[in-house]
Design an enzyme around this catalytic site. Structure first.
Site, PDB file in Angstrom:
ATOM      1  CB  THR A  45     -26.283  23.225 -17.766  1.00  0.00           C
ATOM      2  OG1 THR A  45     -26.162  23.506 -16.078  1.00  0.00           O
ATOM      3  CG2 THR A  45     -26.902  22.150 -17.869  1.00  0.00           C
ATOM      4  CG  ASN A 100     -17.422  28.536  -7.249  1.00  0.00           C
ATOM      5  OD1 ASN A 100     -17.483  27.720  -7.951  1.00  0.00           O
ATOM      6  ND2 ASN A 100     -18.016  28.594  -6.059  1.00  0.00           N
ATOM      7  CG  HIS A 122     -22.819  28.697  -3.676  1.00  0.00           C
ATOM      8  ND1 HIS A 122     -22.273  27.357  -3.302  1.00  0.00           N
ATOM      9  CD2 HIS A 122     -23.791  28.838  -3.083  1.00  0.00           C
ATOM     10  CE1 HIS A 122     -23.117  27.057  -2.287  1.00  0.00           C
ATOM     11  NE2 HIS A 122     -23.883  27.743  -2.222  1.00  0.00           N
ATOM     12  CD  GLU A 125      -7.653  32.687   2.257  1.00  0.00           C
ATOM     13  OE1 GLU A 125      -7.391  32.980   0.775  1.00  0.00           O
ATOM     14  OE2 GLU A 125      -8.140  33.838   2.995  1.00  0.00           O
ATOM     15  CD  GLU A 174     -26.805  27.573 -10.768  1.00  0.00           C
ATOM     16  OE1 GLU A 174     -25.871  26.871 -11.362  1.00  0.00           O
ATOM     17  OE2 GLU A 174     -27.591  27.017  -9.891  1.00  0.00           O
TER      18      GLU A 174
HETATM   19  C1  GRF Z   1     -24.786  24.126 -10.586  1.00  0.00           C
HETATM   20  O1  GRF Z   1     -25.835  24.007  -9.757  1.00  0.00           O
HETATM   21  C2  GRF Z   1     -23.585  25.178  -9.880  1.00  0.00           C
HETATM   22  O2  GRF Z   1     -24.349  26.200  -9.164  1.00  0.00           O
HETATM   23  C3  GRF Z   1     -23.017  24.440  -9.059  1.00  0.00           C
HETATM   24  O3  GRF Z   1     -22.750  23.101  -9.659  1.00  0.00           O
HETATM   25  C4  GRF Z   1     -23.755  23.013 -10.584  1.00  0.00           C
HETATM   26  C5  GRF Z   1     -23.105  22.793 -11.950  1.00  0.00           C
HETATM   27  O4  GRF Z   1     -24.050  22.302 -12.700  1.00  0.00           O
HETATM   28  N1  GRF Z   1     -21.704  24.920  -8.483  1.00  0.00           N
HETATM   29  P1  GRF Z   1     -23.564  22.325 -14.352  1.00  0.00           P
HETATM   30  O5  GRF Z   1     -22.319  21.375 -14.472  1.00  0.00           O
HETATM   31  O6  GRF Z   1     -23.130  23.697 -14.633  1.00  0.00           O
HETATM   32  O7  GRF Z   1     -24.700  22.020 -15.037  1.00  0.00           O
END
Ligand code: GRF
Length: 205
Positions: A19, A105, A107, A145, A178
């Site tokens: 997503t 990344n 999170h 790292e 996100e």
């Molecule tokens: C998301 O919650 C992201 O924050 C975490 O892993 C999940 C991935 O979800 N790192 P998707 O595959 O992007 O739907």
């Protein structure tokens, strides 16, 4: 190695539903990512639905588990920048060094809360609910790292509701945080890399 084209060539690494990858694809299609193009999606899981999302918009995909195979694919496709979007493998120091300040990344918490070894996916929201925080959110950071240890790029806060379950909270953090900050961070970092290249390698903050 950086390619000498105009746009920053981005690879997105996934392991699941994708997503966040979809949010990046949608932002690109809405011309919100002018400095870069998503040219490759790599998954370490062959059944990751994110692969379908990439194929739907004709983005090249690879299913690779071995880190050296992933590095070769990044080189062969002249990748400038890597985005980890739900990628569940830990990357080695060498890998991270090869893409220093060019790998980011997402999170699902406000780092430094609820992060580090073992804190990923739905577990992060279970930790937030059991701690009883009233606000959580998401963070995009550079990858170094240390697990979830790199410099923070963007964060966005999300309210925790009284009757939240981990699943309800996860969905709200994805939708409200996100999927908003990751595309913004992709363009922010791609633009920095592009400006550095156009200025003969001197980085401008
Ligand atoms: C998301 O919650 C992201 O924050 C975490 O892993 C999940 C991935 O979800 N790192 P998707 O595959 O992007 O739907």
């Amino acid at each position: 190695m950086l390619n000498d084209g105009n746009l920053i060539r981005v690879a997105v690494l996934i392991s699941g539903g994708g997503t966040n990858l979809q949010a990046i694809i949608d932002a690109s299609n809405n011309n919100e990512l002018p400095s870069c193009e998503i040219v490759l999606v790599i998954s370490n899981k062959k059944d990751a639905y994110g692969l379908k999302r990439a194929e739907n918009v004709q983005i090249k995909t690879e299913v690779l588990k071995d880190e050296n195979q992933i590095l070769n694919a990044l080189d062969e496709n002249m990748i400038d920048m890597v985005v980890l979007a739900g990628f569940l493998k830990i990357l080695s120091k060498d890998f991270v060094k090869r893409f220093q300040n060019r790998i980011i990344n997402i999170h699902p918490s406000l780092i430094p809360s609820f992060c580090g070894k073992g804190a990923y996916g739905i577990k992060v929201h279970e930790m937030a609910l059991s701690y009883g925080v009233k606000v959580t959110g998401a963070t995009v950071h550079y990858v170094n790292e240390i697990a979830d240890g790199g410099k923070i790029i963007f964060q966005k806060a999300v309210e925790v509701k009284e009757d939240d379950t981990p699943e309800r909270l996860q969905k709200r953090v994805m939708q409200q945080a996100e999927w908003v900050i990751l595309p913004k961070a992709v363009e922010f970092v791609a633009k920095k890399i592009l400006n550095t290249r156009l200025n003969g390698g001197k980085s401008f903050e």
